[in-house]
Design a protein around this motif. Sequence first.
Motif, PDB file in Angstrom:
ATOM      1  N   GLY A 106       1.189  -1.503   0.198  1.00  0.00           N
ATOM      2  CA  GLY A 106      -0.060   0.004  -0.133  1.00  0.00           C
ATOM      3  C   GLY A 106       1.062   1.709   0.037  1.00  0.00           C
ATOM      4  N   LYS A 107       2.361   1.126  -0.387  1.00  0.00           N
ATOM      5  CA  LYS A 107       2.787   2.617  -0.106  1.00  0.00           C
ATOM      6  C   LYS A 107       2.458   3.560  -1.460  1.00  0.00           C
ATOM      7  N   LYS A 108       2.662   4.661  -1.033  1.00  0.00           N
ATOM      8  CA  LYS A 108       2.269   5.424  -2.742  1.00  0.00           C
ATOM      9  C   LYS A 108       3.108   5.915  -3.466  1.00  0.00           C
ATOM     10  N   GLY A 109       4.814   5.169  -2.973  1.00  0.00           N
ATOM     11  CA  GLY A 109       5.708   4.963  -4.601  1.00  0.00           C
ATOM     12  C   GLY A 109       6.943   4.704  -3.453  1.00  0.00           C
ATOM     13  N   LEU A 110       8.139   5.250  -4.164  1.00  0.00           N
ATOM     14  CA  LEU A 110       9.883   4.916  -3.626  1.00  0.00           C
ATOM     15  C   LEU A 110      10.591   5.476  -3.555  1.00  0.00           C
ATOM     16  N   ALA A 111      11.346   6.322  -2.778  1.00  0.00           N
ATOM     17  CA  ALA A 111      11.934   7.040  -2.330  1.00  0.00           C
ATOM     18  C   ALA A 111      13.263   6.922  -1.981  1.00  0.00           C
ATOM     19  N   VAL A 112      14.891   7.761  -2.597  1.00  0.00           N
ATOM     20  CA  VAL A 112      15.981   6.943  -3.073  1.00  0.00           C
ATOM     21  C   VAL A 112      16.957   8.539  -3.114  1.00  0.00           C
ATOM     22  N   LEU A 113      18.018   8.073  -2.356  1.00  0.00           N
ATOM     23  CA  LEU A 113      19.118   9.349  -2.358  1.00  0.00           C
ATOM     24  C   LEU A 113      20.057   9.171  -4.411  1.00  0.00           C
ATOM     25  N   TYR A 147      12.153  10.253  -6.535  1.00  0.00           N
ATOM     26  CA  TYR A 147      11.452   9.318  -6.588  1.00  0.00           C
ATOM     27  C   TYR A 147      10.513   8.991  -7.622  1.00  0.00           C
ATOM     28  N   LEU A 148       9.738   7.539  -6.922  1.00  0.00           N
ATOM     29  CA  LEU A 148       8.574   7.373  -8.358  1.00  0.00           C
ATOM     30  C   LEU A 148       7.005   7.004  -7.786  1.00  0.00           C
ATOM     31  N   PRO A 149       6.543   7.936  -8.399  1.00  0.00           N
ATOM     32  CA  PRO A 149       5.239   8.101  -6.888  1.00  0.00           C
ATOM     33  C   PRO A 149       4.370   5.929  -8.161  1.00  0.00           C
ATOM     34  N   PHE A 150       3.557   6.462  -7.442  1.00  0.00           N
ATOM     35  CA  PHE A 150       3.015   4.941  -7.555  1.00  0.00           C
ATOM     36  C   PHE A 150       1.207   5.443  -7.484  1.00  0.00           C
ATOM     37  N   GLU A 151       0.928   7.211  -7.998  1.00  0.00           N
ATOM     38  CA  GLU A 151      -0.718   7.590  -8.237  1.00  0.00           C
ATOM     39  C   GLU A 151      -0.753   9.065  -8.306  1.00  0.00           C
ATOM     40  N   GLU A 152      -1.470   9.556  -9.360  1.00  0.00           N
ATOM     41  CA  GLU A 152      -1.345  10.935  -9.389  1.00  0.00           C
ATOM     42  C   GLU A 152      -1.429  11.699  -8.326  1.00  0.00           C
TER      43      GLU A 152
END
Length: 248
Positions: A106-113, A147-152
């Motif tokens: 259920g995550k909104k997306g990914l984040a990474v440095l 970041y890579l969002p999974f939802e608008e």
Amino acid sequence: MDIITLTKENLEKEHICCAISNNKDCQVAAKKEWISQQLDAGLMFKKCDVRGKCFIEYIPAENAWAPVLAEDYMYIDCLWVSGKFKGLGYSNLLLDECIRDSKAKGKKGLAVLSSPKKMPYLSDPGYLRYKGFITADTAKPYYELLYLPFEENAEKPQFREQSKSPHTEQEGFVLYYTHQCPFTAKYVPLIENLAQNKGVPFQAIRFKTKEQAQNAPAPFTSYSLFYNGAFLTNEILSEKKFEKILAE
């Protein structure tokens, strides 16, 4: 290609790809202890069933050892596929597994440095942008939070304010680090001893909790070296490279 997920049950017997050695090696011992402590916080360490550096490590951003604000995101600590495995699709395999798992949770997306250009110990910006990651925030001198969002219209992750302009108040060399990266267990004592032998002011501060790391003065908590308050590097230094800095 099979993917192996580290658990408390198999952690002792499985090799960790970023520090291939036996469990008595200080790097392996430090990293496995850190992983063991973070598994209950949702840490995932997944590796391809090969003998080498081919893995992804990620954790719910609320529990990440990083000064970021990314509620309901998954934070990628490290995605590392060594040169001998390039071109075999392993990076895609691991990232796709992270995406699948994160969506299922259920995550909104990914984040990474990352950074505008490839830097030591930071995720490759070219590959990440190719996979659809975009810039969410920036911090001096060269950090980018991708970041890579999974939802608008998903809220963008951001750096915590204190990490956007890295600095410290202490004089001399100050090194902040964690055992999230196993190499610090070996190389931090080496340059610490070198500084002591040369009479150079040097203080090594290891973050031992996520709260300490989340309040770090720089985005990369595995290793951030300062001199007289100014940020120098996030590269984990050998004795030779540290001697070069001292000479300069």
